[in-house]
Motif scaffolding. Structure first.
Motif, mmCIF file in Angstrom:
data_model
loop_
_atom_site.group_PDB
_atom_site.id
_atom_site.type_symbol
_atom_site.label_atom_id
_atom_site.label_comp_id
_atom_site.label_asym_id
_atom_site.label_seq_id
_atom_site.Cartn_x
_atom_site.Cartn_y
_atom_site.Cartn_z
ATOM 1 N N GLY A 163 20.011 -7.987 -19.853
ATOM 2 C CA GLY A 163 18.594 -7.662 -19.760
ATOM 3 C C GLY A 163 18.244 -7.021 -18.437
ATOM 4 N N THR A 164 18.904 -7.452 -17.372
ATOM 5 C CA THR A 164 18.661 -6.864 -16.057
ATOM 6 C C THR A 164 19.158 -5.427 -16.003
ATOM 7 O OG1 THR A 164 18.804 -9.029 -14.982
ATOM 8 C CG2 THR A 164 19.131 -7.082 -13.591
ATOM 9 N N LEU A 165 20.322 -5.173 -16.596
ATOM 10 C CA LEU A 165 20.850 -3.806 -16.627
ATOM 11 C C LEU A 165 19.871 -2.867 -17.340
ATOM 12 C CD1 LEU A 165 24.622 -4.461 -17.504
ATOM 13 C CD2 LEU A 165 23.591 -4.180 -15.251
ATOM 14 N N ASP A 166 19.327 -3.334 -18.447
ATOM 15 C CA ASP A 166 18.343 -2.526 -19.182
ATOM 16 C C ASP A 166 17.095 -2.291 -18.339
ATOM 17 O OD1 ASP A 166 20.023 -2.399 -21.361
ATOM 18 O OD2 ASP A 166 19.061 -4.071 -22.432
ATOM 19 N N LEU A 167 16.647 -3.334 -17.648
ATOM 20 C CA LEU A 167 15.451 -3.218 -16.816
ATOM 21 C C LEU A 167 15.639 -2.174 -15.725
ATOM 22 C CD1 LEU A 167 12.640 -4.442 -15.955
ATOM 23 C CD2 LEU A 167 13.954 -5.890 -14.388
ATOM 24 N N PHE A 210 3.521 -7.796 -6.506
ATOM 25 C CA PHE A 210 4.507 -6.886 -7.084
ATOM 26 C C PHE A 210 5.571 -7.729 -7.766
ATOM 27 C CE2 PHE A 210 5.910 -7.458 -2.672
ATOM 28 C CZ PHE A 210 7.269 -7.713 -2.784
ATOM 29 N N ASP A 211 6.298 -7.139 -8.696
ATOM 30 C CA ASP A 211 7.228 -7.887 -9.544
ATOM 31 C C ASP A 211 8.595 -8.008 -8.883
ATOM 32 O OD1 ASP A 211 5.309 -8.157 -11.550
ATOM 33 O OD2 ASP A 211 5.861 -6.236 -12.463
ATOM 34 N N ILE A 212 9.111 -9.216 -8.846
ATOM 35 C CA ILE A 212 10.472 -9.456 -8.360
ATOM 36 C C ILE A 212 11.262 -10.079 -9.505
ATOM 37 C CG2 ILE A 212 11.932 -10.602 -6.664
ATOM 38 C CD1 ILE A 212 9.580 -10.656 -4.757
ATOM 39 N N HIS A 213 12.137 -9.299 -10.095
ATOM 40 C CA HIS A 213 12.961 -9.780 -11.200
ATOM 41 C C HIS A 213 14.231 -10.393 -10.620
ATOM 42 C CE1 HIS A 213 14.972 -9.870 -15.136
ATOM 43 N NE2 HIS A 213 16.045 -9.464 -14.482
ATOM 44 N N THR A 214 14.402 -11.696 -10.834
ATOM 45 C CA THR A 214 15.615 -12.361 -10.378
ATOM 46 C C THR A 214 16.502 -12.672 -11.566
ATOM 47 O OG1 THR A 214 14.424 -14.461 -10.448
ATOM 48 C CG2 THR A 214 14.592 -13.369 -8.315
ATOM 49 N N VAL A 215 17.784 -12.476 -11.392
ATOM 50 C CA VAL A 215 18.736 -12.633 -12.482
ATOM 51 C C VAL A 215 19.075 -14.108 -12.698
ATOM 52 C CG1 VAL A 215 20.919 -11.808 -13.435
ATOM 53 C CG2 VAL A 215 19.667 -10.404 -11.797
ATOM 54 N N GLU A 253 0.824 -1.214 0.000
ATOM 55 C CA GLU A 253 0.000 0.000 0.000
ATOM 56 C C GLU A 253 0.856 1.260 0.000
ATOM 57 O OE1 GLU A 253 -2.916 0.132 3.056
ATOM 58 O OE2 GLU A 253 -3.730 -1.855 2.598
ATOM 59 N N ASP A 254 2.000 1.213 0.680
ATOM 60 C CA ASP A 254 2.866 2.387 0.806
ATOM 61 C C ASP A 254 3.824 2.552 -0.362
ATOM 62 O OD1 ASP A 254 1.655 2.752 3.251
ATOM 63 O OD2 ASP A 254 3.303 1.889 4.416
ATOM 64 N N ALA A 255 3.958 1.542 -1.213
ATOM 65 C CA ALA A 255 5.006 1.536 -2.239
ATOM 66 C C ALA A 255 4.734 2.520 -3.366
ATOM 67 C CB ALA A 255 5.154 0.124 -2.810
ATOM 68 N N ASP A 256 5.801 3.184 -3.801
ATOM 69 C CA ASP A 256 5.750 4.024 -4.994
ATOM 70 C C ASP A 256 6.070 3.212 -6.244
ATOM 71 O OD1 ASP A 256 5.103 6.333 -3.602
ATOM 72 O OD2 ASP A 256 7.213 6.870 -3.275
ATOM 73 N N GLY A 257 6.932 2.202 -6.099
ATOM 74 C CA GLY A 257 7.317 1.365 -7.229
ATOM 75 C C GLY A 257 6.582 0.039 -7.226
ATOM 76 N N SER A 258 6.805 -0.738 -8.277
ATOM 77 C CA SER A 258 6.144 -2.038 -8.375
ATOM 78 C C SER A 258 7.091 -3.144 -8.816
ATOM 79 C CB SER A 258 4.972 -1.960 -9.369
ATOM 80 O OG SER A 258 5.447 -1.599 -10.667
ATOM 81 N N THR A 259 8.368 -2.817 -9.008
ATOM 82 C CA THR A 259 9.335 -3.807 -9.482
ATOM 83 C C THR A 259 10.578 -3.797 -8.610
ATOM 84 O OG1 THR A 259 8.590 -3.579 -11.778
ATOM 85 C CG2 THR A 259 10.749 -4.591 -11.417
ATOM 86 N N VAL A 260 11.003 -4.985 -8.209
ATOM 87 C CA VAL A 260 12.209 -5.173 -7.412
ATOM 88 C C VAL A 260 13.179 -6.033 -8.216
ATOM 89 C CG1 VAL A 260 13.135 -6.335 -5.371
ATOM 90 C CG2 VAL A 260 11.063 -4.966 -5.181
ATOM 91 N N VAL A 261 14.462 -5.730 -8.127
ATOM 92 C CA VAL A 261 15.494 -6.563 -8.751
ATOM 93 C C VAL A 261 16.259 -7.284 -7.655
ATOM 94 C CG1 VAL A 261 17.645 -6.584 -10.056
ATOM 95 C CG2 VAL A 261 15.742 -5.174 -10.825
ATOM 96 N N LEU A 262 16.270 -8.622 -7.737
ATOM 97 C CA LEU A 262 16.978 -9.462 -6.766
ATOM 98 C C LEU A 262 18.151 -10.126 -7.476
ATOM 99 C CD1 LEU A 262 17.207 -10.849 -3.994
ATOM 100 C CD2 LEU A 262 15.598 -12.586 -4.841
ATOM 101 N N ALA A 263 19.352 -9.734 -7.108
ATOM 102 C CA ALA A 263 20.566 -10.254 -7.750
ATOM 103 C C ALA A 263 21.074 -11.489 -7.013
ATOM 104 C CB ALA A 263 21.631 -9.172 -7.790
ATOM 105 N N SER A 264 20.195 -12.443 -6.821
ATOM 106 C CA SER A 264 20.500 -13.722 -6.178
ATOM 107 C C SER A 264 19.567 -14.764 -6.779
ATOM 108 C CB SER A 264 20.291 -13.625 -4.655
ATOM 109 O OG SER A 264 21.143 -12.668 -4.063
ATOM 110 N N HIS A 265 19.611 -15.987 -6.237
ATOM 111 C CA HIS A 265 18.719 -17.007 -6.774
ATOM 112 C C HIS A 265 17.272 -16.670 -6.434
ATOM 113 C CE1 HIS A 265 18.641 -18.695 -2.684
ATOM 114 N NE2 HIS A 265 17.678 -19.517 -3.070
ATOM 115 N N SER A 266 16.364 -17.205 -7.200
ATOM 116 C CA SER A 266 14.943 -16.869 -7.072
ATOM 117 C C SER A 266 14.339 -17.547 -5.847
ATOM 118 C CB SER A 266 14.188 -17.313 -8.332
ATOM 119 O OG SER A 266 12.812 -17.062 -8.205
ATOM 120 N N SER A 267 14.119 -16.778 -4.790
ATOM 121 C CA SER A 267 13.612 -17.361 -3.546
ATOM 122 C C SER A 267 12.349 -16.681 -3.034
ATOM 123 C CB SER A 267 14.688 -17.299 -2.458
ATOM 124 O OG SER A 267 15.205 -15.982 -2.341
ATOM 125 N N PHE A 268 11.837 -15.685 -3.753
ATOM 126 C CA PHE A 268 10.687 -14.930 -3.264
ATOM 127 C C PHE A 268 9.501 -14.949 -4.225
ATOM 128 C CE2 PHE A 268 14.088 -13.176 -0.677
ATOM 129 C CZ PHE A 268 13.482 -13.079 0.576
#
Length: 361
Positions: free
Chosen positions: A286-290, A265-270, A241-256
């Motif tokens: 692709g992550t750098l561009d995102l 909300f979007d969690i982009h894992t590399v 509810e408080d968030a301004d953004g909707s996308t998170v980048v997680l530079a680890s294995h996909s655990s969330f």
């Protein structure tokens, strides 16, 4: 609740290692009354199990400080140590193959030790490997040659197909289907505070079967803990509810992925689901561009993995900082001394990190 009791060990090196100890272990179990000790396969399960057991039993986590339960292998003494207790809490999923092997050994050879699968009853609610699906779609857009190759292989491998079909006739189809289905599911269920409540109840029911005299204690302790998990659920909802953004980048294995699915909300894992997964150059690009395209300022990484990839992303994009996060699969010696449990990891590390990443501070 039914505690699993299997009749045979699965194949694999880990199983063979455990199976080779079966004869020796038969002298170490013995008859037990009550429930005063047990093991759990990694930190979150051990922390929950201890909260449920309370003062009635001591629960051990065999995984060393600073390590995660999946991608980890026990030493040869662990089966004997677990066999001397009353319970082993684990997740029946291939990512924790060492725990599956140990549970099967206990189930087949030691009636005094209950193997409690915390995922019991939850398989229908588990997510497929969403990141792998996205990864395959991305590769598909840039790998037409591979597609043609695969089609060609399909046209010229009738003999191989016939051979496989013949082999299938000599295997238990239902068992194979189950194994294949399990390998396609994301094991990180415990990060979802809602599903975690069901897992806690499953563990409590397992303890009650071992020690019926203290079943009310286990039930009450589980109820107290699920209230704390419900508070985590509320904190996540408030975060969104408080968030301004909707996308998170997680530079680890996909655990969330379960958090992403639950709170929308979007969690982009590399990388992929495994802690050992290595992202390709195209995935990193692709992550750098995102990051640049979406104006993402904070890059998250798992506290128990290297921050190298997160730092690389920060150094090569408009992002300004890398912030640690934890899925609660491991702990540190410092956190253990300070009494930081799973709930505290979420409250003090993970949710604040998500808040920073989503602009919800």
């Amino acid at each position: 609740m039914n505690l699993t009791r299997r009749n045979a060990l699965t194949s694999g090196a880990g199983t063979l290692a455990l199976g080779s100890l079966a004869g020796c272990l038969s002298d170490g179990g013995g008859d037990q009354t009550g429930f005063d000790s047990g093991y759990a396969a990694f930190f979150a399960l051990a922390d929950w199990s201890q909260a449920i057991a309370g003062e009635e039993a001591d629960i051990e986590n065999p995984v060393e400080y600073g390590q995660l339960g999946h991608g980890w292998e026990p030493d040869g003494d662990l089966p004997r140590e677990v066999a001397s207790t009353s319970a082993f809490v684990y997740l029946d999923t291939p990512e924790f193959s060492w725990a599956q092997d140990l549970a099967e050994t206990l189930d087949s050879d030691y009636e005094n030790v209950a193997a409690i699968d915390a995922l019991n009853g939850l398989k229908s609610q588990m997510l497929e490997r969403g990141h792998d699906h996205e990864h395959n779609e991305t590769e598909g857009e840039h790998s037409e040659d591979d597609e043609v190759h695969n089609e060609t292989e399909g046209e010229h491998h009738d003999d191989e197909q016939e051979h496989n079909e013949t082999e299938d006739e000599h295997h238990d189809d239902e068992h194979n289907d189950e194994a294949e289905s399990a390998s396609q599911l994301d094991p990180h269920v415990w990060v979802d505070p809602v599903l975690a409540q069901e897992m806690v109840d499953t563990i409590a029911a397992g303890f009650a079967e071992i020690d019926p005299e203290n079943s009310e204690t286990f039930e009450a302790n589980a109820a107290d803990y699920t209230e704390r998990l419900a508070a985590l659920d509320a904190a996540y909802q408030q975060l969104v509810e408080d968030a301004d953004g909707s996308t998170v980048v997680l530079a680890s294995h996909s655990s969330f992925a379960y958090v992403e699915d639950r709170y929308d909300f979007d969690i982009h894992t590399v990388a992929g689901i495994s802690p050992d997964a290595t992202p390709s150059p195209s995935e990193i690009a692709g992550t750098l561009d995102l990051v640049d395209d979406n104006g993402i300022d904070v890059i998250l990484y798992d506290r128990f993995e290297s921050d190298r990839l997160a730092t690389t992303i920060v150094d090569n994009t408009t992002a300004s900082e890398a912030v640690p996060i934890t899925a609660g699969a491991g702990t540190t010696s410092e956190w253990a001394k300070e009494g930081v449990g799973f709930i505290e990891q979420m409250q003090e590390v993970t949710i604040p990190a998500f808040r920073r990443a989503l602009g919800a501070e």
